[in-house]
Design an enzyme around this catalytic site. Structure first.
Site, PDB file in Angstrom:
ATOM      1  N   HIS A  99      35.182  23.536  38.444  1.00 15.93           N
ATOM      2  CA  HIS A  99      36.278  23.059  38.788  1.00 15.93           C
ATOM      3  C   HIS A  99      37.009  24.071  39.799  1.00 15.93           C
ATOM      4  CE1 HIS A  99      37.834  20.016  35.785  1.00 15.93           C
ATOM      5  NE2 HIS A  99      36.426  20.289  35.450  1.00 15.93           N
ATOM      6  N   SER A 126      36.672  14.937  36.488  1.00 16.52           N
ATOM      7  CA  SER A 126      35.149  15.102  36.751  1.00 16.52           C
ATOM      8  C   SER A 126      34.758  14.019  37.655  1.00 16.52           C
ATOM      9  CB  SER A 126      34.485  15.302  35.557  1.00 16.52           C
ATOM     10  OG  SER A 126      34.962  16.028  34.463  1.00 16.52           O
ATOM     11  N   HIS A 155      43.214  22.198  31.258  1.00 17.54           N
ATOM     12  CA  HIS A 155      42.892  21.320  29.860  1.00 17.54           C
ATOM     13  C   HIS A 155      43.649  22.051  28.796  1.00 17.54           C
ATOM     14  CE1 HIS A 155      39.622  19.849  32.594  1.00 17.54           C
ATOM     15  NE2 HIS A 155      39.853  18.578  31.822  1.00 17.54           N
ATOM     16  N   TYR A 189      42.272  22.359  25.830  1.00 23.34           N
ATOM     17  CA  TYR A 189      41.090  23.154  25.014  1.00 23.34           C
ATOM     18  C   TYR A 189      40.883  24.365  25.586  1.00 23.34           C
ATOM     19  CZ  TYR A 189      38.035  21.047  28.758  1.00 23.34           C
ATOM     20  OH  TYR A 189      37.552  20.583  29.893  1.00 23.34           O
ATOM     21  N   GLU A 190      41.205  24.660  26.745  1.00 29.34           N
ATOM     22  CA  GLU A 190      41.159  25.958  27.454  1.00 29.34           C
ATOM     23  C   GLU A 190      42.082  27.122  26.872  1.00 29.34           C
ATOM     24  OE1 GLU A 190      40.268  25.973  31.789  1.00 29.34           O
ATOM     25  OE2 GLU A 190      41.048  23.807  31.510  1.00 29.34           O
ATOM     26  N   HIS A 245      27.235  17.227  28.022  1.00 28.49           N
ATOM     27  CA  HIS A 245      28.046  17.192  29.219  1.00 28.49           C
ATOM     28  C   HIS A 245      27.379  17.009  30.614  1.00 28.49           C
ATOM     29  CE1 HIS A 245      31.324  18.625  31.595  1.00 28.49           C
ATOM     30  NE2 HIS A 245      30.678  19.316  32.273  1.00 28.49           N
ATOM     31  N   ALA A 285      37.316  11.755  33.376  1.00 27.90           N
ATOM     32  CA  ALA A 285      36.064  11.089  32.864  1.00 27.90           C
ATOM     33  C   ALA A 285      36.365  10.901  31.462  1.00 27.90           C
ATOM     34  CB  ALA A 285      34.853  12.250  33.171  1.00 27.90           C
ATOM     35  N   ASN A 293      29.942   7.745  29.707  1.00 30.93           N
ATOM     36  CA  ASN A 293      28.896   8.022  28.668  1.00 30.93           C
ATOM     37  C   ASN A 293      29.696   6.922  27.545  1.00 30.93           C
ATOM     38  OD1 ASN A 293      30.895  10.286  28.375  1.00 30.93           O
ATOM     39  ND2 ASN A 293      30.574   9.708  26.284  1.00 30.93           N
ATOM     40  N   MET A 315      39.800  13.961  27.006  1.00 26.70           N
ATOM     41  CA  MET A 315      40.718  15.197  26.799  1.00 26.70           C
ATOM     42  C   MET A 315      41.690  15.634  27.808  1.00 26.70           C
ATOM     43  SD  MET A 315      37.122  17.340  25.849  1.00 26.70           S
ATOM     44  CE  MET A 315      35.735  16.642  25.067  1.00 26.70           C
ATOM     45  N   SER A 316      42.244  14.717  28.545  1.00 18.83           N
ATOM     46  CA  SER A 316      43.381  14.935  29.308  1.00 18.83           C
ATOM     47  C   SER A 316      44.249  13.890  29.669  1.00 18.83           C
ATOM     48  CB  SER A 316      42.666  15.362  30.734  1.00 18.83           C
ATOM     49  OG  SER A 316      42.214  14.270  31.503  1.00 18.83           O
TER      50      SER A 316
HETATM   51  N1  HPA Z   1      34.718  12.178  24.901  1.00 18.33           N
HETATM   52  C1  HPA Z   1      35.768  12.908  25.292  1.00 18.33           C
HETATM   53  N2  HPA Z   1      36.027  13.275  26.535  1.00 18.33           N
HETATM   54  C2  HPA Z   1      35.235  12.840  27.404  1.00 18.33           C
HETATM   55  C3  HPA Z   1      33.967  11.969  27.033  1.00 18.33           C
HETATM   56  C4  HPA Z   1      33.990  11.778  25.612  1.00 18.33           C
HETATM   57  O1  HPA Z   1      32.866  10.730  25.064  1.00 18.33           O
HETATM   58  N3  HPA Z   1      33.237  11.853  28.121  1.00 18.33           N
HETATM   59  C5  HPA Z   1      33.854  12.309  29.331  1.00 18.33           C
HETATM   60  N4  HPA Z   1      34.889  12.822  28.833  1.00 18.33           N
END
Ligand code: HPA
Length: 275
Positions: free
Chosen positions: A63, A32, A85, A87-88, A249, A115, A237, A213-214
């Site tokens: 994406h 991202s 990902h 989670y998909e 998000h 990210a 973040n 998450m990747s």
């Molecule tokens: N947690 C997991 N994945 C993320 C986050 C987070 O805080 N920020 C961006 N991707």
């Protein structure tokens, strides 16, 4: 009996071979915030994921799903615009199929970007973090299942997933570009829900500096095949519970967009160095 995971990979590889003549040396997975990085590539060829038989297609909004082949400086690269990902709902073997496919295309180096949420309290949103190691024990290992000897050994060493050689190049590039860069340990969770504050404290207690998450699974699959790996996270973040603000998000995307030009600069310098 043939391993179905390997059979699918071979089908994809044969399809790519028919359509693409470009020979990349470096693979780049765009997380991202780097979604527009293709603009920085002198594009020679592109290949939509949907045109590759059996290829897992990402469902995440925003994406784009394609391989972009071309040059950054003198370096022949293949970039993945859009990744799959866990989670998909894909199996881990599907999640790492594109990584393996790039290895079959001939890449020697894989540059991973993502990210991530900052776990280290000295970080702030908008920082970059060079990944020095990872913790991937919250997700299934992508190598589970019958080992494909054609790809790599059953019990691959993971004592230097993120190449020390590439880490020193990244440090030099960051200095070149006048971009401060943190260094730390990436902890992969499955998502898609963000972590709870307790999970973030756990990640910190384990020595983690960022959560996402990747990436770690892709790094494992690449190392299995002997590819040299490096990774850079954009801390979009602070992870859950560090500030009293809820995670969103939109905030992740906004921070990624805000620092995208710096991220692009750093990646471009790195790719040029890898010629
Ligand atoms: N947690 C997991 N994945 C993320 C986050 C987070 O805080 N920020 C961006 N991707």
């Amino acid at each position: 009996m043939e391993n179905p995971i390997f059979a699918k990979l071979v089908t994809c590889a044969e399809c790519v071979k028919k359509k693409i003549s470009f020979k990349p040396k470096v693979g780049l997975i765009l997380g991202s915030g780097l979604g527009n990085y293709a603009d920085k590539i002198k594009i020679v060829e592109t290949l939509d994921y949907s045109d590759i038989d059996g290829f897992p297609i990402s469902t995440v909004k925003g994406h784009k799903g394609r391989f972009v082949f071309g040059y950054v400086g003198e370096t022949p690269i293949v970039a993945m615009q859009g990744r799959v990902h866990y989670y998909e709902g894909y199996s881990m073997s599907d999640v790492v199929l594109p990584t393996r496919l790039m290895a079959i295309m001939g890449i020697k180096v894989l540059v991973l970007t993502n990210a991530a949420g900052g776990v280290n309290v000295s970080y702030k949103a908008g920082d970059f973090m060079m990944i020095t190691d990872h913790i991937a024990t919250s997700v299934p290992n992508p190598l589970i299942g019958p080992n494909v000897e054609d790809l790599g050994t059953r019990f691959p060493d993971m004592s230097e997933v993120y190449s020390v050689r590439l880490q020193s190049i990244i440090r030099k590039c960051a200095l070149n570009c006048d971009i401060p860069i943190q260094e730390g340990i990436y902890v992969q969770f499955t998502g898609p829900s963000y972590e709870t504050p307790a999970e973030v404290r756990m990640a910190r207690a384990l020595g983690g500096d960022a959560v996402g998450m990747s990436t770690a699974c892709e790094a494992i699959a690449a190392r299995h095949m002997g590819i040299e790996v490096c990774g850079i996270s954009c801390i979009t973040n602070m992870a859950a519970g560090i500030s009293d603000q809820a995670l969103d998000h939109k905030e992740v995307q906004e921070t990624a967009d805000r620092v995208a030009s710096q991220f692009e600069l750093l990646i471009t310098d790195l790719l040029k160095e890898l010629a």
